[in-house]
Design an enzyme around this catalytic site. Structure first.
Site, short mmCIF file in Angstrom:
data_model
loop_
_atom_site.label_atom_id
_atom_site.label_comp_id
_atom_site.label_asym_id
_atom_site.label_seq_id
_atom_site.Cartn_x
_atom_site.Cartn_y
_atom_site.Cartn_z
N HIS A 160 0.82 -1.22 0.00
CA HIS A 160 0.00 0.00 0.00
C HIS A 160 0.85 1.27 0.00
O HIS A 160 0.35 2.35 -0.29
CB HIS A 160 -0.91 0.04 1.23
N ASP A 165 -2.37 -10.52 -2.23
CA ASP A 165 -2.95 -9.99 -0.99
C ASP A 165 -4.40 -9.62 -1.28
O ASP A 165 -4.73 -9.19 -2.38
CB ASP A 165 -2.15 -8.75 -0.56
N HIS A 172 -6.04 -7.19 -0.47
CA HIS A 172 -6.21 -5.77 -0.76
C HIS A 172 -5.46 -5.39 -2.04
O HIS A 172 -4.46 -6.03 -2.39
CB HIS A 172 -5.67 -4.92 0.40
N ASP A 219 -4.00 -12.67 3.43
CA ASP A 219 -5.27 -12.25 4.03
C ASP A 219 -6.48 -12.60 3.17
O ASP A 219 -7.61 -12.27 3.53
CB ASP A 219 -5.26 -10.75 4.40
C1 X5A Z 1 -1.04 -5.02 3.98
C2 X5A Z 1 -2.49 -5.05 4.31
C3 X5A Z 1 -4.43 -3.84 4.99
C4 X5A Z 1 -4.85 -2.48 5.38
C5 X5A Z 1 -6.29 -2.45 5.82
C6 X5A Z 1 -6.63 -1.12 6.43
N1 X5A Z 1 -3.04 -3.91 4.65
N2 X5A Z 1 -7.98 -1.08 6.87
O1 X5A Z 1 -3.11 -6.10 4.30
ZN ZN Z 2 -3.95 -6.99 2.72
#
Ligand code: X5A
Ligand code: ZN
Length: 654
Positions: A159, A199, A201, A292
């Site tokens: 991110h 991931d 996200h 995740d």
């Molecule tokens: C690296 C990662 C997740 C961020 C979520 C914030 N970040 N709500 O999995």
């Molecule tokens: Zn993530």
């Protein structure tokens, strides 16, 4: 830097040849260093991205006897020069000087400005080690000293943007390594890099860093859901294909629902990533390996098994002579990340044939997304041009229902609490029940206007309550209504009620209040509401989700008698939600002879806000932004007007 331990030092020597225990195998590097566990919340508060994440992975690899068969490397501190290949000088300086700050509050102030970031005195060191370790491992794999490897690092990286830390990430570890190989090490002959980001996200940082760079092909598969899953916005959309010379070299596969599992991921592999990777023919693969999307993850809400991860990885081994550098990103269920990591390292070691298989089919929505991606990108990648056969896409499974939802009114605040709740969460794969119970059939015949004044003013967010889905920060998907048909009409109206923001903190949005409407009218006030025409059945499901109740119920919370009563008396407090934050249903009049209903706090609670017994609090930035977005996209206001409206409601006393 510290080595992972005495025993691993011995292993390193022992592993210096190709032969281990008589069987030839690939040389797989592992990076682990306890020092990266020192990055933690300053106040000891629970957080899903916590130190033990990397420790359990390391321990699992040792217990399974796998680390002993790998080349264990100590960590390595990144050079500022290499970090600055993808980050601004200012950003690098900011992270470096975190450690020189003497007091937590100095760092807290910095962290507060950022989205989903905490910092302590060791954050800087961990960030340098995470990035440097991935660089070092990538260098060794590119050189041929190792065949592949896994950097078990934290904080994660994908991110992190050029000039901004976010989403638990400080430096973009994988991007730094990719840029290092391409720009600093022409001698290694790495001209084309494939970055795969599985991931859950979107890898927004990585995408931006190579947006115009055709040397890096970026694949990201992630939950997206109308742009409401983290990271918020449109970056993760499949229309984001890159620009200039990099056009076509950015491929997003954005799920529009949670609960995707092996079948969905493998379908994306087979029908997008694998054919494109074959055309691109990378020299090396860097894998943003967040776990995740794993089954059991408290943030991801997906269902990928260790088998799924190993199958995806195995398919990548076909390329770049198997030169794969895995770097840990997210992954918040210790058991899931340990098992998934082990499965992956076993694939890198070419231990054994992959056992098991995926027994289900992809979701219908998965096929829809895959087809859209193929269509958008086939101009750049001819292997995506063919239509998928009807027979193939007809193999699909129905969307299951999660029996617990949450909402703005969720009272569970700390991360550990959420983890506990998650383990109790019952996920059932039952099909949407077409044989509705009779109350549903009755209430489905009656229309009401649901009048929203909070985040539900933003249509995509509201639709989660109808169609299911997940918005930013939500720890679990909304199940949606049993009746998933969209609102029949949407209108905006103004009422003489007061908008205000109260409570201190929510699980979803963090510190800050959520929106309430004073249930009592006052001619001096003006509140803007977005009215959705839905059935009374759907209204029940919205009301239950808004109050964190299951929609799977034998009784309506708000039946025809309650509707009658609300129309007559102006407000009722339905029994089942009376103790919740949105415990009262208020009738605001009629529109086209259909009653307008809103849900807010009860009168007695609003009195407590007035007296100060309950705190009034301005909304968190992201939450306020959702309201503003709703008002702007709904055509109600310009952005400035919307900001002013929210700002005033957030600052005026009740
Ligand atoms: C690296 C990662 C997740 C961020 C979520 C914030 N970040 N709500 O999995
Ligand atoms: Zn993530």
């Amino acid at each position: 830097m510290a080595m992972a331990g005495e025993s691993s030092r011995k292993n390193y020597d022992k592993m210096d040849g190709d032969e281990v225990a008589g069987k030839s195998q690939r040389k797989v590097g592992l990076v682990y260093d306890d020092t990266m566990c020192k990055h933690d919340t300053p106040d000891g508060e629970d957080h899903p991205e916590f130190p033990n994440r990397i420790r359990v992975i390391w321990e699992m690899l040792q217990l399974a006897g796998v680390s002993q068969r790998c080349v264990v490397l100590g960590s390595n501190k990144a050079d500022d020069k290499h970090l600055q290949l993808v980050h601004t000088k200012d950003h690098v300086n900011l992270v470096r000087t975190l450690s020189t700050k003497q007091k937590d509050y100095q760092r807290n102030k910095i962290a507060l400005e950022l989205s989903s970031i905490y910092l302590n005195g060791s954050s800087s060191e961990a960030a340098y080690l995470a990035a440097g370790s991935v660089v070092k491992l990538a260098e060794k794999v590119a050189q041929g000293e190792l065949d592949s490897g896994f950097a078990i690092v934290r904080p994660p990286g994908h991110h992190a943007e050029t000039d901004e830390a976010m989403g638990f990430c400080l430096f973009n570890n994988v991007a730094v390594a990719a840029s290092y190989l391409l720009n600093e090490r022409p001698d290694l002959g790495v001209n084309k890099i494939l970055i795969v980001d599985w991931d859950v996200h979107h890898g927004n940082g990585t995408q931006k860093m190579f947006w115009k760079d055709p040397r890096v092909l970026f694949f990201s598969v992630h939950r997206h859901e109308y742009g409401s899953f983290y990271a918020p916005g449109d970056d993760g959309d499949y229309n984001m294909v890159g620009e200039g010379p990099g056009e076509g070299f950015n491929i997003n596969v954005p799920w529009d629902q949670g609960q995707c599992g092996d079948a969905d991921y493998l379908a994306a592999w087979d029908h997008i990533f694998v054919p494109v990777a074959r055309e691109f023919n990378p020299d090396i693969i860097l894998l943003s390996a967040g776990f995740d999307a794993a089954i059991g993850d408290p943030l991801g809400g997906c269902r990928v098994t260790p088998y799924g991860y190993s199958a995806m990885l195995k398919k990548l081994m076909e390329f770049a002579d198997g030169k794969i550098v895995m770097a840990l990103e997210g992954g918040y269920n210790l058991d899931s990340i340990a098992k998934s990591s082990l499965a992956c390292v076993q694939v890198l070691l070419e231990d054994k044939e992959i056992q098991a298989s995926s027994e289900t089919y992809p979701f219908e929505s998965t096929w829809r997304v895959i087809q859209a991606v193929r269509k958008r990108l086939c101009a750049y990648w001819p292997s995506l041009a063919d239509e998928l056969s009807w027979k193939l896409i007809n193999q699909k499974r129905p969307t299951p229902i999660i029996l617990i939802s949450n909402s703005d009114s969720e009272t569970e605040d700390d991360a550990q609490g959420l983890l506990d709740q998650m383990s109790k969460l019952s996920i059932e794969n039952h099909q949407v029940d077409t044989a509705r119970t009779s109350w549903r059939a009755d209430l489905a015949k009656v229309d009401v206007w649901y009048a929203s004044f909070g985040s539900n003013m933003w249509k995509p967010r509201f639709l989660c309550y109808i169609q299911g889905g997940q918005v930013d920060g939500l720890k679990r998907a909304c199940v949606g209504s049993i009746d998933k048909s969209p609102p029949k009409e949407i209108v905006w109206k103004t009422f003489a009620h007061r908008l205000f923001f109260g409570r201190e903190h929510t699980a979803r949005w963090g510190a800050g209040g959520v929106a309430f409407a004073n249930p009592l009218a006052n001619p001096n006030n003006e509140i803007h509401m977005c009215l959705y025409r839905i059935t009374l059945e759907q209204f029940n499901d919205v009301l239950r989700q808004e109050n964190a109740l299951s929609v799977d119920t034998d009784f309506p919370v708000f039946d025809l008698a309650a509707l009658q009563l609300t129309e007559n008396k102006g407000a009722v407090i339905p029994e089942a939600v009376s103790d919740s934050w949105y415990g009262s249903v208020v009738c605001l009049g009629k529109e086209c002879d259909i009653p307008i209903l809103t849900m807010t706090c009860t009168h007695s609670v609003s009195e407590k806000f007035k007296s100060g017994e309950f705190p009034l609090r301005p909304p968190a930035k992201a939450y306020a932004y959702t309201l503003i977005r709703g008002l702007v996209e709904g055509g109600r206001f310009s952005e400035e007007e919307a900001e002013a409206y929210i700002g005033e409601a957030a600052s005026k006393p009740l």
